[in-house]
Write a protein that holds these residues in place. Structure first.
Motif, mmCIF file in Angstrom:
data_model
loop_
_atom_site.group_PDB
_atom_site.id
_atom_site.type_symbol
_atom_site.label_atom_id
_atom_site.label_comp_id
_atom_site.label_asym_id
_atom_site.label_seq_id
_atom_site.Cartn_x
_atom_site.Cartn_y
_atom_site.Cartn_z
ATOM 1 N N MET A 141 0.842 -1.193 0.000
ATOM 2 C CA MET A 141 0.000 0.000 0.000
ATOM 3 C C MET A 141 0.880 1.246 0.000
ATOM 4 O O MET A 141 1.845 1.348 0.763
ATOM 5 C CB MET A 141 -0.911 0.010 1.231
ATOM 6 N N THR A 142 0.534 2.206 -0.862
ATOM 7 C CA THR A 142 1.301 3.455 -0.950
ATOM 8 C C THR A 142 0.366 4.662 -0.997
ATOM 9 O O THR A 142 0.448 5.489 -1.907
ATOM 10 C CB THR A 142 2.203 3.444 -2.200
ATOM 11 N N PRO A 143 -0.536 4.812 -0.038
ATOM 12 C CA PRO A 143 -1.496 5.926 -0.076
ATOM 13 C C PRO A 143 -0.802 7.271 0.078
ATOM 14 O O PRO A 143 0.191 7.400 0.797
ATOM 15 C CB PRO A 143 -2.403 5.634 1.117
ATOM 16 N N GLY A 144 -1.309 8.276 -0.616
ATOM 17 C CA GLY A 144 -0.785 9.622 -0.461
ATOM 18 C C GLY A 144 0.466 9.901 -1.252
ATOM 19 O O GLY A 144 1.116 10.920 -1.043
ATOM 20 N N THR A 145 0.836 9.004 -2.163
ATOM 21 C CA THR A 145 2.000 9.248 -3.019
ATOM 22 C C THR A 145 1.513 9.916 -4.305
ATOM 23 O O THR A 145 1.061 11.049 -4.288
ATOM 24 C CB THR A 145 2.737 7.930 -3.302
ATOM 25 N N GLU A 146 1.578 9.197 -5.416
ATOM 26 C CA GLU A 146 1.125 9.769 -6.677
ATOM 27 C C GLU A 146 -0.393 9.928 -6.711
ATOM 28 O O GLU A 146 -0.920 10.740 -7.450
ATOM 29 C CB GLU A 146 1.630 8.877 -7.821
ATOM 30 N N ALA A 147 -1.086 9.125 -5.917
ATOM 31 C CA ALA A 147 -2.545 9.237 -5.785
ATOM 32 C C ALA A 147 -2.919 8.975 -4.334
ATOM 33 O O ALA A 147 -2.167 8.335 -3.596
ATOM 34 C CB ALA A 147 -3.248 8.238 -6.704
ATOM 35 N N LEU A 156 7.718 13.567 0.831
ATOM 36 C CA LEU A 156 8.439 12.799 1.843
ATOM 37 C C LEU A 156 7.864 11.389 1.955
ATOM 38 O O LEU A 156 8.609 10.399 1.997
ATOM 39 C CB LEU A 156 8.360 13.519 3.189
ATOM 40 N N LYS A 157 6.548 11.293 1.996
ATOM 41 C CA LYS A 157 5.899 9.982 2.066
ATOM 42 C C LYS A 157 6.201 9.167 0.807
ATOM 43 O O LYS A 157 6.413 7.949 0.862
ATOM 44 C CB LYS A 157 4.391 10.166 2.243
ATOM 45 N N TRP A 158 6.217 9.826 -0.332
ATOM 46 C CA TRP A 158 6.523 9.162 -1.599
ATOM 47 C C TRP A 158 7.900 8.501 -1.530
ATOM 48 O O TRP A 158 8.073 7.331 -1.896
ATOM 49 C CB TRP A 158 6.473 10.186 -2.733
#
Length: 654
Positions: free
Chosen positions: A279-285, A324-326
């Motif tokens: 899960m990668t929420p808050g990156t590109e989307a 930063l999260k990305w």
């Protein structure tokens, strides 16, 4: 000549555009030629690895690629680009050589093998469609924007390998170029019958529907600029969107997921294929996920690592992303699978093969976002504002000379401003900018203080002749806003925008500048209509989201002094709401008022029909689809308070 073109904007909706006769574009000046020649000397153009990767594994492709809808209208026409872009052609004077190189790569199309049992069809839309071969059928990742392009891709791979059903679709994230074509390859009936699984990251449905509903009109208008929708396809017009050539023009659908993926390391096995999700929420989307295929040591990166620097803030408008999260999630990717991965591929551009190549690639992708974040914040904490930071920040050589972190889509300049905006907001700290005058008011004063329009034009032309295009754009913006009827002012501003566009490495930057020049010379289109959301998107809207949208349409003047309540009962969902207007604000709640001025009862399906304008309230009441109790005049007044937006609002003129 006045031809209608329908386009789909990434993350947005369909727009019917009039493509008008265009004032002839001007050639590149010597200053622009010199600037573009300097790019040729500065970057490692002798490195041809990307060309090898972009063409590797080609299985088949049609000689020509024009995809049409059921009425025979083209929804995707790569031939518009193929007639002037090819690998063997040198960059024209009017195109940044780095962007030209990117267009030479993204124009590569056809069916490609990524690794055993994993295939991609590339060049059939802005994004790629990926096919994973299961025991009995295809598992499809990100089925493009348009049903027509997705079906053409499925037909291509089935022609090569034999007819196989689609048994699952996996949406990597909530942007329309990653789900809009699903209705071209599966039916809702097959999904409802359990024949097709639809997987997506948790929150997908909410974000897919809501991201551009509230501000959809403004975003859609600005997206015309970002994607150069009206630009001719030639060396002086639109050549590349950064992530791909352009967007397809079919009407996107939306089939909602049957299963949400909610946690990292969640495992799913479909049709014999095991997948593990990150899960990668808050990156590109806001809702996004990567996928690991342990059987083949293959890693699907969604849109978290493409062969470009991506946007921290997209130029069409959106919420600022978290750089930063990305970078954190990219580092997590390296730690989870870095010792095993042998091929990484994603929803745009071409794959990278070999662990020895992938890890350095990931590290630089991680570091482009970490660097942009850290150094923007460092300069911010030294007292510099967003504009100053964007002028000061420079990449280290290892990132500057790396093709996969060049600014074809996002740029270091606007991404650094986005980081500043995320932390500090719109105010730069200077008191003069706290309550500054808007352009239309300040422009007249600027012209007066600078000696009048004639003198400003003379001085600006001299600056243009020196190649000072950014300065000319700054000054002539005021001249046009002070006197929008001045042909000379608009022409000189258009000339400056044009040269800035020719020099831009970013596809969206080029489009923005050239679209600005186009409208200065040709005017803002007055014809054409808009559809702020596709039919499937409207039908997926929950009641609360719909009422939020009505709230931002409430006209303050028309609602002034009004105080009333409307109860809304949905007969199919059994949910009840109260809408209240007071203080020129519309609020909604599920705690329904005992006494309302008017009560309406209907199904959500009828509400959607009203939103889609296939029926109006009066007709719905007359037919019995809407039951009304109380003062109908209150409902009529309320509907009369809601603004209808003008899509073609001015941008480069007041």
């Amino acid at each position: 000549m006045n031809i209608l073109r329908t386009i789909i904007i990434t993350g947005l909706a369909s727009v019917v555009l009039p493509v008008m006769a265009v004032t002839e574009a001007k050639p590149a000046t010597q200053y622009t030629i010199d600037a573009n020649q300097a790019v040729l000397k500065a970057l490692p153009f002798s490195d041809k690895v990307d060309f090898d990767n972009a063409t590797r594994g080609l299985i088949s492709k049609p000689d020509t690629l024009t995809i049409t809808d059921k009425d025979g209208k083209a929804v995707w026409d790569l031939e518009e680009y193929k007639r002037f872009i090819s690998i063997d052609k040198v960059s024209p004077d009017s195109v940044n050589p780095s962007l030209w190189r990117n267009s030479q790569l993204t124009i590569q199309y056809g069916l490609f093998e990524v690794t055993k049992n994993i295939y991609q069809v590339r060049g059939y839309d802005l994004s790629n469609i990926t096919f994973v071969k299961g025991d009995t059928g295809w598992i499809v990742f990100d089925p493009l924007i348009s049903p027509e392009t997705a079906k053409a891709a499925l037909d291509l791979i089935n022609k090569e390998f034999g007819e196989r059903p689609v048994v699952a679709i996996i949406y990597s994230h909530s942007h329309i170029d990653h789900y809009g074509g699903a209705t071209g390859i599966v039916t809702q009936a097959d999904v409802d019958a359990g024949k097709v699984h639809i997987l997506a990251p948790e929150g997908f449905a909410e974000h897919a529907v809501s991201e551009n509903v509230i501000a959809g009109n403004a975003m859609g208008r600005r997206a015309i600029y970002m994607y150069g929708a009206l630009l001719p396809r030639d060396e002086k017009g639109g050549i590349n969107g950064g992530l791909g050539m352009t967007t397809s023009t079919g009407v996107a659908g939306l089939i909602l997921p049957t299963r949400d993926i909610s946690r990292t390391d969640e495992k799913v096995k479909i049709d014999g294929v095991e997948m593990i999700f990150q899960m990668t929420p808050g990156t590109e989307a806001p809702a996004e996920m990567n996928t690991w295929f342990p059987e083949w040591n293959a890693l699907w990166m969604a849109e978290n690592s493409t062969n470009t620097m991506h946007n921290i803030l997209t130029l069409r408008g959106a919420q600022v992303r978290d750089a930063l999260k990305w970078s954190y999630y990219l580092n997590e990717t390296i730690e989870k699978w870095g010792d095993k991965v042998e091929v990484k591929f994603q929803s745009h551009h071409w794959p990278v093969w070999g662990n020895e190549n992938i890890i350095p690639y990931f590290e630089k992708q991680r570091d482009i976002y970490k660097f942009t974040h850290d150094q923007s914040v460092r300069l911010m904490n030294q007292g510099y504002n967003g504009e100053e930071i964007s002028e000061m920040i420079t990449l280290p050589a290892s990132l500057e000379n790396n093709w996969a972190t060049r600014g074809y889509y996002g740029t270091l300049r606007h991404n650094s401003r986005a980081v500043y905006q995320r932390y500090m907001g719109w105010y730069n700290g200077n008191p003069s900018d706290l309550n500054n005058l808007p352009d239309e008011l300040v422009a007249v004063k600027y012209m007066e203080f600078m000696g009048g329009e004639k003198e400003v034009l003379k001085k600006s032309q001299a600056s243009f002749d020196k190649g000072e295009y950014r300065w000319v754009a700054e000054v002539m913006k005021h001249a046009v806003f002070a006197n929008p009827e001045s042909t000379d002012a608009k022409e000189l501003l258009a000339d400056a925008y044009e040269q800035l566009g020719y020099q831009s490495e970013s596809g969206p930057w080029r489009s923005v500048y050239l679209q600005g020049a186009y409208e200065l010379r040709n005017g803002v289109p007055a014809a054409g209509g808009t559809q702020t959301a596709t039919e499937d998107t409207i039908r997926a809207m929950q009641a609360g989201m719909l009422f939020d949208y009505l709230s931002v349409r409430l006209n303050v003047e028309k609602a002034a002094g009004k105080d009333f309540k409307i109860n809304v009962n949905f007969t199919d969902t059994k949910k009840k709401y109260t809408l209240s207007v007071k203080n020129s604000v519309l609020n909604h709640t599920t705690k329904q008022a005992r006494k309302a001025d008017v009560t309406i009862s209907m199904s959500m399906a009828t509400m959607h029909e009203i939103q889609l304008k296939t029926i109006d309230f009066d007709s719905a009441i007359e037919s019995g689809k809407v039951k009304l109790k109380g003062e109908k005049s209150v409902l009529d007044d309320f509907m009369g308070m809601l603004d209808d937006y003008n899509f073609w609002f001015n941008i480069v003129t007041p």
